[in-house]
Motif scaffolding. Structure first.
Motif, short mmCIF file in Angstrom:
data_model
loop_
_atom_site.label_atom_id
_atom_site.label_comp_id
_atom_site.label_asym_id
_atom_site.label_seq_id
_atom_site.Cartn_x
_atom_site.Cartn_y
_atom_site.Cartn_z
N ILE A 77 12.06 14.58 53.41
CA ILE A 77 11.42 13.47 54.11
C ILE A 77 10.01 13.21 53.59
O ILE A 77 9.22 14.14 53.42
CB ILE A 77 11.35 13.74 55.63
CG1 ILE A 77 12.74 13.90 56.24
CG2 ILE A 77 10.57 12.65 56.35
CD1 ILE A 77 13.58 12.65 56.18
N LEU A 79 6.96 11.51 55.17
CA LEU A 79 6.52 11.08 56.50
C LEU A 79 5.32 10.15 56.37
O LEU A 79 4.33 10.47 55.70
CB LEU A 79 6.14 12.30 57.34
CG LEU A 79 5.53 12.03 58.72
CD1 LEU A 79 6.55 11.39 59.65
CD2 LEU A 79 4.99 13.33 59.32
N THR A 106 3.02 18.77 57.20
CA THR A 106 3.87 19.12 56.05
C THR A 106 4.56 20.45 56.30
O THR A 106 3.94 21.42 56.72
CB THR A 106 3.04 19.19 54.76
OG1 THR A 106 2.35 17.95 54.57
CG2 THR A 106 3.94 19.45 53.56
N ILE A 110 9.87 17.94 55.85
CA ILE A 110 8.79 17.01 55.47
C ILE A 110 8.08 17.55 54.24
O ILE A 110 7.34 18.53 54.30
CB ILE A 110 7.80 16.82 56.64
CG1 ILE A 110 8.52 16.24 57.86
CG2 ILE A 110 6.65 15.91 56.21
CD1 ILE A 110 7.67 16.16 59.10
N VAL A 113 3.29 13.76 53.12
CA VAL A 113 2.79 12.98 54.25
C VAL A 113 1.80 11.93 53.73
O VAL A 113 0.90 12.25 52.95
CB VAL A 113 2.10 13.86 55.30
CG1 VAL A 113 1.54 13.01 56.44
CG2 VAL A 113 3.06 14.91 55.85
#
Length: 295
Positions: A77, A79, A106, A110, A113
């Motif tokens: 991901i 984010l 993070t 994730i 970021v």
């Protein structure tokens, strides 16, 4: 890499993941040993909305975790999150709160970021929907629960001319100063907690026992009067800080407070536009900005 947006404000966290989206009320409470957030927290005593920037940053990881669960994310991901513009500008330096927040978020799925200034997302969302960029400046007004973020943006130069976060403004001020005087005959207590005000605005009615009073029209009238008041304040701020460069051709309204202006504002020389699903405008813009990073 998939992109999850979690735009946490003082009224709610708005998340977008692909074509899905959702919203979590920015309330929290402690129930014994557990921290409750969102709707669940409102059912217990001692619930409170996020009120300060310090609380916003501190509880961001908890709300992001809940957004991840609701969105049903899978894979790695990227984010995308946001912070009020003035705070983002002040803290966007090595060792500042922006980098500290990115580091705290993070981990696990994730992998990266991106922290964007709230206000810029709504502007990007609007400009993405145009066939060609306007030549004149655009003023974006992000109406939150406890803040109003205004951003004067030059589409031609692709830069922010001036922006600021106005604290102790927004939906709460609109309700207490512009809405409650209009419904005082329906409100025997005369005072409401922030949680009660949020509920009143969200539901559009007052209820006492078996009597329910619809106040949607009063909310609309209070919203129009409040926006006109805010635009005058912002024009004064811009004249003081930008001077002759403070002109703009159109005003964009977004954020949770703009959702109460479904019928728009009366005609005026300057075009005023309420963005579609205004509470998600910042998040939609963040999603575009995150993809533009090329990650």
């Amino acid at each position: 890499m998939n992109v999850l947006v979690c735009d946490l404000g003082f009224s709610s966290a708005k998340w977008i993941y692909g074509e899905r989206k959702g919203r979590i009320i920015s309330a929290f409470s402690y129930n014994g040993e557990n921290l409750l957030i969102g709707e669940d927290s409102l059912m217990s005593s001692g619930s409170s909305y996020l009120k300060t920037m310090e609380e916003l940053v501190r509880y961001y990881p908890v709300f992001v975790e809940q957004c991840l669960k609701q969105a049903g994310c899978d894979g790695d991901i990227l984010l995308a999150v946001g912070l009020p513009y003035s705070y983002w500008q002040e803290q966007h330096k090595p060792g500042g709160a922006v980098s500290a927040l990115a580091k705290s978020l993070t981990g696990g799925a994730i992998k990266e970021v991106a922290v964007f200034p709230q206000g810029l997302g709504g502007l990007r969302d609007y400009l993405d929907g145009l066939l060609e960029r306007p030549t004149g400046n655009v003023l974006g007004i992000d109406i939150g629960f406890n803040t109003i973020i205004f951003t004067l943006f030059s589409p031609h130069k692709k830069q922010i001319i001036h922006g600021k976060t106005l604290n102790k403004r927004g939906v709460h001020q609109m309700a207490t100063s512009f809405l409650l005087p209009r419904i005082k005959d329906l409100a025997p207590s005369g005072t409401f907690t922030p949680v009660e005000i949020a509920f009143l605005i969200e539901k559009g009615y007052l209820q006492y026992g078996f009597e329910r009073h619809d106040v949607i029209r009063e909310i609309q009238e209070a919203g129009v009067a409040y926006i006109e008041h805010i635009i005058r304040d912002i024009q004064g701020e811009l004249q003081a800080h930008v001077g002759m460069h403070a002109d703009f051709d159109r005003v964009l309204l977004f954020g949770g407070g703009a959702a109460f202006l479904k019928n728009g504002l009366p005609a005026r020389n300057i075009e005023v536009i309420v963005l579609p699903e205004p509470e998600y405008a910042n998040a939609r813009g963040f999603q575009t900005l995150a993809f533009a990073k090329g990650v």
